[in-house]
Scaffold this active site. Sequence first.
Site, PDB file in Angstrom:
ATOM      1  N   GLU A  55      34.069 -22.643   7.450  1.00 36.69           N
ATOM      2  CA  GLU A  55      34.313 -23.849   8.259  1.00 36.69           C
ATOM      3  C   GLU A  55      34.838 -23.351   9.589  1.00 36.69           C
ATOM      4  OE1 GLU A  55      33.430 -26.717   7.417  1.00 36.69           O
ATOM      5  OE2 GLU A  55      33.553 -26.923   5.254  1.00 36.69           O
ATOM      6  N   GLU A  79      35.112 -24.024  22.694  1.00 33.09           N
ATOM      7  CA  GLU A  79      36.114 -24.824  22.003  1.00 33.09           C
ATOM      8  C   GLU A  79      37.478 -24.547  22.646  1.00 33.09           C
ATOM      9  OE1 GLU A  79      37.242 -23.737  17.943  1.00 33.09           O
ATOM     10  OE2 GLU A  79      36.997 -25.849  17.408  1.00 33.09           O
ATOM     11  N   CYS A  96      39.290 -29.077  14.646  1.00 33.89           N
ATOM     12  CA  CYS A  96      37.900 -28.608  14.726  1.00 33.89           C
ATOM     13  C   CYS A  96      36.947 -29.772  14.963  1.00 33.89           C
ATOM     14  CB  CYS A  96      37.532 -27.862  13.460  1.00 33.89           C
ATOM     15  SG  CYS A  96      37.872 -28.825  11.987  1.00 33.89           S
TER      16      CYS A  96
HETATM   17  P1  NAD Z   1      41.424 -17.591  13.252  1.00 33.39           P
HETATM   18  O1  NAD Z   1      39.978 -17.339  13.047  1.00 33.39           O
HETATM   19  O2  NAD Z   1      42.137 -16.810  14.265  1.00 33.39           O
HETATM   20  O3  NAD Z   1      42.226 -17.393  11.891  1.00 33.39           O
HETATM   21  C1  NAD Z   1      41.890 -18.085  10.711  1.00 33.39           C
HETATM   22  C2  NAD Z   1      42.464 -17.338   9.521  1.00 33.39           C
HETATM   23  O4  NAD Z   1      41.758 -16.110   9.366  1.00 33.39           O
HETATM   24  C3  NAD Z   1      43.936 -16.974   9.658  1.00 33.39           C
HETATM   25  O5  NAD Z   1      44.571 -17.112   8.411  1.00 33.39           O
HETATM   26  C4  NAD Z   1      43.856 -15.517  10.075  1.00 33.39           C
HETATM   27  O6  NAD Z   1      45.037 -14.798   9.748  1.00 33.39           O
HETATM   28  C5  NAD Z   1      42.680 -15.043   9.259  1.00 33.39           C
HETATM   29  N1  NAD Z   1      42.036 -13.801   9.737  1.00 33.39           N
HETATM   30  C6  NAD Z   1      42.113 -13.243  10.958  1.00 33.39           C
HETATM   31  N2  NAD Z   1      41.420 -12.074  10.989  1.00 33.39           N
HETATM   32  C7  NAD Z   1      40.892 -11.905   9.757  1.00 33.39           C
HETATM   33  C8  NAD Z   1      40.053 -10.911   9.177  1.00 33.39           C
HETATM   34  N3  NAD Z   1      39.640  -9.842   9.850  1.00 33.39           N
HETATM   35  N4  NAD Z   1      39.674 -11.072   7.878  1.00 33.39           N
HETATM   36  C9  NAD Z   1      40.065 -12.158   7.173  1.00 33.39           C
HETATM   37  N5  NAD Z   1      40.875 -13.113   7.675  1.00 33.39           N
HETATM   38  C10 NAD Z   1      41.276 -13.018   8.962  1.00 33.39           C
HETATM   39  O7  NAD Z   1      41.529 -19.173  13.520  1.00 33.39           O
HETATM   40  P2  NAD Z   1      42.814 -20.015  13.895  1.00 33.39           P
HETATM   41  O8  NAD Z   1      43.116 -19.722  15.333  1.00 33.39           O
HETATM   42  O9  NAD Z   1      43.873 -19.852  12.869  1.00 33.39           O
HETATM   43  O10 NAD Z   1      42.243 -21.501  13.735  1.00 33.39           O
HETATM   44  C11 NAD Z   1      41.572 -22.175  14.739  1.00 33.39           C
HETATM   45  C12 NAD Z   1      40.067 -22.169  14.496  1.00 33.39           C
HETATM   46  O11 NAD Z   1      39.779 -22.731  13.214  1.00 33.39           O
HETATM   47  C13 NAD Z   1      39.310 -23.043  15.477  1.00 33.39           C
HETATM   48  O12 NAD Z   1      38.171 -22.366  15.930  1.00 33.39           O
HETATM   49  C14 NAD Z   1      38.912 -24.258  14.648  1.00 33.39           C
HETATM   50  O13 NAD Z   1      37.787 -24.937  15.099  1.00 33.39           O
HETATM   51  C15 NAD Z   1      38.707 -23.656  13.316  1.00 33.39           C
HETATM   52  N6  NAD Z   1      38.790 -24.704  12.292  1.00 33.39           N
HETATM   53  C16 NAD Z   1      37.645 -25.129  11.661  1.00 33.39           C
HETATM   54  C17 NAD Z   1      37.718 -26.139  10.722  1.00 33.39           C
HETATM   55  C18 NAD Z   1      36.488 -26.643  10.002  1.00 33.39           C
HETATM   56  O14 NAD Z   1      36.651 -27.244   8.960  1.00 33.39           O
HETATM   57  N7  NAD Z   1      35.300 -26.395  10.492  1.00 33.39           N
HETATM   58  C19 NAD Z   1      38.932 -26.713  10.418  1.00 33.39           C
HETATM   59  C20 NAD Z   1      40.063 -26.252  11.084  1.00 33.39           C
HETATM   60  C21 NAD Z   1      39.981 -25.234  12.012  1.00 33.39           C
END
Ligand code: NAD
Length: 454
Positions: free
Chosen positions: A230, A357, A264
């Site tokens: 997601e 975004e 999101c």
């Molecule tokens: P992010 O991608 O920076 O982090 C998301 C998660 O992934 C965190 O827990 C982070 O610690 C982890 N992560 C980071 N590097 C990783 C790796 N190498 N391997 C595995 N896990 C890792 O995102 P964010 O800044 O926390 O959240 C914002 C983003 O999330 C926005 O782009 C938003 O659109 C998206 N989002 C999407 C939805 C949806 O349902 N489509 C819902 C909410 C947020």
Amino acid sequence: MTTTYDVINPATEQRVTTVDLFDEAATDAAIARSRRAFETWRQVAPGDRARLLRRFAEAVDADRERLAQLEVANSGHTIGNARWEAGNVRDVIAYYSATPERLIGQQIPVSGGIDVTFHEPLGVIGVIVPWNFPMPIASWGFAPALAAGNTVVMKPAELTPMTAMRLAELALDAGLPEDVFQVLPGKGSVVGQRFVDSPDVAKIVFTGSTDVGRQVLAGCAAQIKPVTLELGGKSANVVFADADIEQAAATAPSAVFDNAGQDCCARSRILVERTAYDEFMAAFETAVGRVVVADPADDKTEMGPLISAAHRDRVSSYVPDESLVAFRGTAPDGPGFWFPPTVLTPTDPRDRVLHEEIFGPVVAVVPFDDEAEAIRIANDSEFGLSGSIWTRDIGRAIRVSRGIESGNLSVNSHSSVRYWTPFGGFKASGLGRELGPDAPLAFTETKNVFFADN
Ligand code: NAD
């Protein structure tokens, strides 16, 4: 556990607590315990597993106010939103507590015997959660996974671990066996990466940015590990001239500024039919001016701060001095990562505010001339997560909702995520679907068994 993390209240910049972070060895040990717990959890009779999940939902219900207060302090969510979020977790667990007793396979007519399908659990599910909606997004992953007979290791975002840690305590209080649902605060590059790389984790549910999602997908590909993604969004709110313009304008702020735009599904592009543009903008300006941006703990507040100083810098970079700001709302001075609701009117269709975004309270408004152009602009995005269509013409509502490449659309409203219905994105917004009646099947393999009648 070698390192710690200071959790900061984004509305005050004060330290809330310090959390121990899991390192690789502690993560591997938790995964191993989860794998052992799976062998017994999958054998728990369906009715008993259902009862335990119902108790878990009741424990969340009883703890709703505490969970909500934790989210206000940790994430700066308004108290009204945080209460809704805790209620959503309760509802999602309750909804999927019906799954164990209804995970029904098929009996398929064949010659020479009978043929039956089973929905077998996968094993240990690694759930990786972002910081923007720490509670609901966690439950959309762990609840159907547990219900289908899997165990779960879950990593909250580094910035927002507090409600996830509380949910793990509530699961134990409710009687879920030890290690069936574990929460591992830690870095994405350590704990999250271990989930992806470990052969003992059977599936990844990742919600987060498209860039990290790509890395997760590549890591899972190396092991043929299934994954649900997601990811980001750049959703369009399309307003036709025949719509109730007053209502469209009055609701547009909440569709993009809710959760300070850190959503999101934020409708961060508003496309308005040119003949209604002036009327819409006048009413929209009034509505934006009325958004109450203040202390998130106050019941009357509609928008709180951004999550961190670094994130505020990122959001600010989209509104340089020369940008075409049509109007802005207000935001408090003083401590806290505040950013006012901001409305831009870019003239270049390639402007990055129309394609990237921003994940903050910044919206871009663009006029269009006809239905075909509205669909073309809405689809001029690498993303396809959400969106709204405002029109009184039912034929147009049908054509435009079928024409927009997006997983979740609403007509004459801004609803997106309802736990009864499937949720997920087209294009770079993701892979797979969460929620709805079929979500537990995404945590199972279909097994087909033929019994000969000889
Ligand atoms: P992010 O991608 O920076 O982090 C998301 C998660 O992934 C965190 O827990 C982070 O610690 C982890 N992560 C980071 N590097 C990783 C790796 N190498 N391997 C595995 N896990 C890792 O995102 P964010 O800044 O926390 O959240 C914002 C983003 O999330 C926005 O782009 C938003 O659109 C998206 N989002 C999407 C939805 C949806 O349902 N489509 C819902 C909410 C947020």
